[in-house]
Design a protein around this motif. Structure first.
Motif, PDB file in Angstrom:
ATOM      1  N   LEU A  10       0.863  -1.180   0.000  1.00  0.00           N
ATOM      2  CA  LEU A  10       0.000   0.000   0.000  1.00  0.00           C
ATOM      3  C   LEU A  10       0.895   1.224   0.000  1.00  0.00           C
ATOM      4  CD1 LEU A  10      -2.524  -0.974   2.822  1.00  0.00           C
ATOM      5  CD2 LEU A  10      -3.143  -0.548   0.441  1.00  0.00           C
ATOM      6  N   TYR A  11       0.556   2.212  -0.813  1.00  0.00           N
ATOM      7  CA  TYR A  11       1.383   3.404  -0.859  1.00  0.00           C
ATOM      8  C   TYR A  11       0.579   4.539  -1.478  1.00  0.00           C
ATOM      9  CZ  TYR A  11       2.006   1.889  -5.686  1.00  0.00           C
ATOM     10  OH  TYR A  11       1.768   1.492  -6.981  1.00  0.00           O
ATOM     11  N   CYS A  12       1.208   5.698  -1.521  1.00  0.00           N
ATOM     12  CA  CYS A  12       0.525   6.902  -1.985  1.00  0.00           C
ATOM     13  C   CYS A  12       1.341   7.532  -3.101  1.00  0.00           C
ATOM     14  CB  CYS A  12       0.411   7.836  -0.786  1.00  0.00           C
ATOM     15  SG  CYS A  12       0.081   9.531  -1.168  1.00  0.00           S
ATOM     16  N   LYS A  13       0.671   7.888  -4.173  1.00  0.00           N
ATOM     17  CA  LYS A  13       1.353   8.645  -5.232  1.00  0.00           C
ATOM     18  C   LYS A  13       0.330   9.514  -5.955  1.00  0.00           C
ATOM     19  CE  LYS A  13       1.118   5.614  -9.264  1.00  0.00           C
ATOM     20  NZ  LYS A  13       1.860   4.966 -10.362  1.00  0.00           N
ATOM     21  N   ASP A  14       0.833  10.463  -6.712  1.00  0.00           N
ATOM     22  CA  ASP A  14      -0.053  11.369  -7.434  1.00  0.00           C
ATOM     23  C   ASP A  14      -0.866  10.617  -8.479  1.00  0.00           C
ATOM     24  OD1 ASP A  14       0.181  13.842  -6.287  1.00  0.00           O
ATOM     25  OD2 ASP A  14       1.863  14.477  -7.541  1.00  0.00           O
ATOM     26  N   ALA A  15      -2.137  10.946  -8.554  1.00  0.00           N
ATOM     27  CA  ALA A  15      -3.015  10.412  -9.599  1.00  0.00           C
ATOM     28  C   ALA A  15      -3.624  11.604 -10.332  1.00  0.00           C
ATOM     29  CB  ALA A  15      -4.113   9.556  -8.992  1.00  0.00           C
ATOM     30  N   ILE A  16      -3.536  11.570 -11.634  1.00  0.00           N
ATOM     31  CA  ILE A  16      -4.069  12.656 -12.451  1.00  0.00           C
ATOM     32  C   ILE A  16      -5.497  12.313 -12.843  1.00  0.00           C
ATOM     33  CG2 ILE A  16      -3.795  13.951 -14.590  1.00  0.00           C
ATOM     34  CD1 ILE A  16      -0.793  13.220 -14.470  1.00  0.00           C
ATOM     35  N   SER A  17      -6.411  13.192 -12.542  1.00  0.00           N
ATOM     36  CA  SER A  17      -7.803  13.020 -12.961  1.00  0.00           C
ATOM     37  C   SER A  17      -8.232  14.260 -13.713  1.00  0.00           C
ATOM     38  CB  SER A  17      -8.703  12.800 -11.744  1.00  0.00           C
ATOM     39  OG  SER A  17      -8.823  13.996 -11.003  1.00  0.00           O
ATOM     40  N   ALA A  18      -9.439  14.228 -14.235  1.00  0.00           N
ATOM     41  CA  ALA A  18      -9.926  15.386 -14.990  1.00  0.00           C
ATOM     42  C   ALA A  18     -10.119  16.601 -14.100  1.00  0.00           C
ATOM     43  CB  ALA A  18     -11.242  15.034 -15.683  1.00  0.00           C
ATOM     44  N   SER A  19     -10.358  16.374 -12.816  1.00  0.00           N
ATOM     45  CA  SER A  19     -10.649  17.504 -11.939  1.00  0.00           C
ATOM     46  C   SER A  19      -9.436  18.006 -11.172  1.00  0.00           C
ATOM     47  CB  SER A  19     -11.759  17.121 -10.945  1.00  0.00           C
ATOM     48  OG  SER A  19     -11.360  16.006 -10.176  1.00  0.00           O
ATOM     49  N   SER A  20      -8.418  17.164 -10.985  1.00  0.00           N
ATOM     50  CA  SER A  20      -7.250  17.610 -10.213  1.00  0.00           C
ATOM     51  C   SER A  20      -6.156  16.554 -10.255  1.00  0.00           C
ATOM     52  CB  SER A  20      -7.649  17.863  -8.752  1.00  0.00           C
ATOM     53  OG  SER A  20      -8.024  16.650  -8.135  1.00  0.00           O
ATOM     54  N   THR A  21      -5.027  16.904  -9.697  1.00  0.00           N
ATOM     55  CA  THR A  21      -3.974  15.927  -9.437  1.00  0.00           C
ATOM     56  C   THR A  21      -3.786  15.870  -7.931  1.00  0.00           C
ATOM     57  OG1 THR A  21      -2.868  16.340 -11.535  1.00  0.00           O
ATOM     58  CG2 THR A  21      -1.542  15.357  -9.791  1.00  0.00           C
ATOM     59  N   GLN A  22      -4.027  14.705  -7.373  1.00  0.00           N
ATOM     60  CA  GLN A  22      -3.986  14.554  -5.924  1.00  0.00           C
ATOM     61  C   GLN A  22      -3.251  13.266  -5.572  1.00  0.00           C
ATOM     62  OE1 GLN A  22      -5.297  16.358  -3.360  1.00  0.00           O
ATOM     63  NE2 GLN A  22      -6.219  17.977  -4.598  1.00  0.00           N
TER      64      GLN A  22
ATOM     65  N   LEU B  34      -4.334   6.741  -2.604  1.00  0.00           N
ATOM     66  CA  LEU B  34      -3.860   5.457  -2.083  1.00  0.00           C
ATOM     67  C   LEU B  34      -3.866   4.426  -3.210  1.00  0.00           C
ATOM     68  CD1 LEU B  34      -2.980   3.873   0.441  1.00  0.00           C
ATOM     69  CD2 LEU B  34      -5.388   3.288   0.783  1.00  0.00           C
ATOM     70  N   PHE B  35      -2.731   3.799  -3.411  1.00  0.00           N
ATOM     71  CA  PHE B  35      -2.584   2.744  -4.416  1.00  0.00           C
ATOM     72  C   PHE B  35      -2.237   1.434  -3.722  1.00  0.00           C
ATOM     73  CE2 PHE B  35      -2.342   4.601  -8.752  1.00  0.00           C
ATOM     74  CZ  PHE B  35      -2.488   5.929  -8.425  1.00  0.00           C
ATOM     75  N   PHE B  36      -2.460   0.343  -4.408  1.00  0.00           N
ATOM     76  CA  PHE B  36      -1.958  -0.929  -3.913  1.00  0.00           C
ATOM     77  C   PHE B  36      -1.468  -1.761  -5.078  1.00  0.00           C
ATOM     78  CE2 PHE B  36      -4.813  -4.671  -4.505  1.00  0.00           C
ATOM     79  CZ  PHE B  36      -5.796  -4.072  -5.273  1.00  0.00           C
ATOM     80  N   GLN B  37      -0.574  -2.641  -4.763  1.00  0.00           N
ATOM     81  CA  GLN B  37      -0.009  -3.535  -5.766  1.00  0.00           C
ATOM     82  C   GLN B  37       0.089  -4.921  -5.146  1.00  0.00           C
ATOM     83  OE1 GLN B  37       3.654  -1.983  -7.402  1.00  0.00           O
ATOM     84  NE2 GLN B  37       3.249  -2.861  -9.409  1.00  0.00           N
ATOM     85  N   ILE B  38      -0.298  -5.928  -5.906  1.00  0.00           N
ATOM     86  CA  ILE B  38      -0.204  -7.309  -5.450  1.00  0.00           C
ATOM     87  C   ILE B  38       0.766  -8.053  -6.356  1.00  0.00           C
ATOM     88  CG2 ILE B  38      -2.541  -7.367  -4.502  1.00  0.00           C
ATOM     89  CD1 ILE B  38      -3.477  -8.780  -7.029  1.00  0.00           C
ATOM     90  N   LEU B  39       1.137  -9.233  -5.934  1.00  0.00           N
ATOM     91  CA  LEU B  39       1.925 -10.083  -6.808  1.00  0.00           C
ATOM     92  C   LEU B  39       1.128 -10.301  -8.086  1.00  0.00           C
ATOM     93  CD1 LEU B  39       4.631 -11.650  -6.536  1.00  0.00           C
ATOM     94  CD2 LEU B  39       3.291 -13.630  -5.826  1.00  0.00           C
TER      95      LEU B  39
END
Lengths: 206, 199
Positions: B68-80, B83-88
């Protein structure tokens, strides 16, 4: 002297001189530093030290214990799956699976746009649109769900796009190998146009 | 003073190094306290919160764990930061032979609307879920926050005309709006609707 960090809680001993115990102090302080650095901002970061960079949830063999006032989030392996995020409420309450299969882009098709995501509780949401259905050629029309992993379809919602009429009649084709992957879409008898566009949202157990 | 893993030095006397050792013990406790229950407290070691510092790259997962981690996500309304997650890497290859890359998955969006009339929440994959009810289909329904593209819209009539439900259809009019159409909806009526869009 090269120190291999190996944390020992029994340091220093009463009869140690500082010269003797110095490597052990170094070991312990370095071990604490290195262990904390895993997942966290480093201990010597003045502004952000202690916060997390990432949280790696190691596979747990069973549901994590929760006491009163606690909520746990952990990773657990599933039969024929990989580790997924689970959550459990206080007092060893209900455990539920939060995440599911890896999300990915489905193969493009000129007549459909297929998407999927998941909801907590091993639920999969299929959604998208189907373009230009010609019920004159095929009524009912068979539609393939991707990825084909639904053990049970809970709800099927279709709506006409770019036209007006009554929603089509939808039913499941029989399961193959205990998986439901095809839906039969029958145009209402009062409304059988060619080139019909449909939006859909389907929820399934997986 | 900050925590230092390089103490004590061999040539230091106890008196000369005592302050540095104390600093390490106190700094460790202080930094541990930032997100964890304090050392020497009843539930020491538990997490009380997890504050994620924004990451610039995905961690990648090659072991039996979930990240679990946090990074910028670009959307049509903003860049914020989200929370992301990655599995095997895990694909249902026993039925779907797609060999998709093990991309991270966005779990959250920074807005919800629980006040209506256009209600909004989110689903994994940067999908936004909008839903509501309208009693005036003459005007398009505008989705807020603005999504990138509408992917699906379902509208259902709640009333009958001559004993059968109103006919209905939807038309996407813009990236953030759609219109419900009906030839039989007259008088006082309502339509319920839901839409899924890409953030």
């Amino acid at each position: 002297m090269t120190v291999t960090p190996d944390y020992s809680p029994n340091e220093p001993q009463p009869n140690d001189s500082l010269g003797e115990s110095q490597p052990n102090f170094l070991n312990n302080f370095q071990s604490l530093y290195d262990a904390f650095l895993k997942n966290h901002v480093s201990l010597d970061d003045v502004a952000l030290g202690g916060k997390h960079k990432v949280v790696q949830l190691l596979e747990q063999p069973k549901a994590f214990e929760t006491g009163p006032g606690e909520f746990s989030i952990y990773a657990k392996n599933l039969n024929r799956q990989t580790n997924q995020i689970f959550m459990r409420y206080q007092g060893n309450g209900t455990e539920f699976q939060y995440t599911n299969y890896q999300l990915y882009s489905l193969p493009p098709d000129p007549f459909t746009a297929r998407f999927f995501t998941f909801l907590p509780g091993k639920l999969l949401v299929y959604f998208g649109f189907i373009l230009n259905i010609n019920f004159g050629n095929s009524n009912p029309f068979s539609y393939q769900l991707l990825p084909p992993i639904a053990k049970n379809i809970i709800t099927m919602n279709f709506c006409i796009a770019n036209s007006i009429g009554h929603p089509p009649i939808v039913e499941l084709e029989p399961a193959e190998n205990n998986v439901f992957s095809k839906i039969l879409i029958t145009a209402p008898t009062t409304f059988i146009p060619t080139g019909l566009d449909l939006f859909y949202v389907i929820v399934a157990n997986i | 003073m900050t925590y230092s893993p390089k103490i004590p030095q061999g040539n230091q006397t106890p008196a000369g190094t005592q302050a540095f050792i104390q600093t390490n013990f106190s700094q460790y406790a202080a930094k541990f306290l930032v997100n964890h229950t304090a050392i020497n407290s009843n539930k020491q070691g538990d997490h009380e919160a997890i504050v994620f510092e924004k990451q610039l790259v995905d961690p990648g997962v090659t072991e039996d764990l979930v990240a679990l981690y946090c990074k910028d996500a670009i959307s049509a309304s903003s860049t914020q930061p989200q929370l992301f997650f990655q599995i095997l890497k895990f694909l249902p290859k026993f039925r779907d032979y797609t060999d998709a890359p093990n991309t991270p998955m966005q779990l959250t969006f920074d807005q919800v609307n629980t006040a209506g009339p256009v209600y909004q929440s989110f689903m994994a994959g940067a999908y936004l879920l909008y839903f509501g009810m309208t009693s005036n289909i003459a005007v398009p329904i505008v989705l807020i926050p603005t999504p990138s593209v509408i992917l699906s819209v379902i509208a259902n009539p709640n009333n009958l005309a001559a004993g059968i439900p109103f006919d209905v259809g939807v038309t996407v009019t813009a990236a953030n709006s759609f219109k419900i159409n009906s030839t039989t909806a007259v008088g006082v009526y309502t339509f319920t609707w839901m839409a899924i869009a890409l953030a």
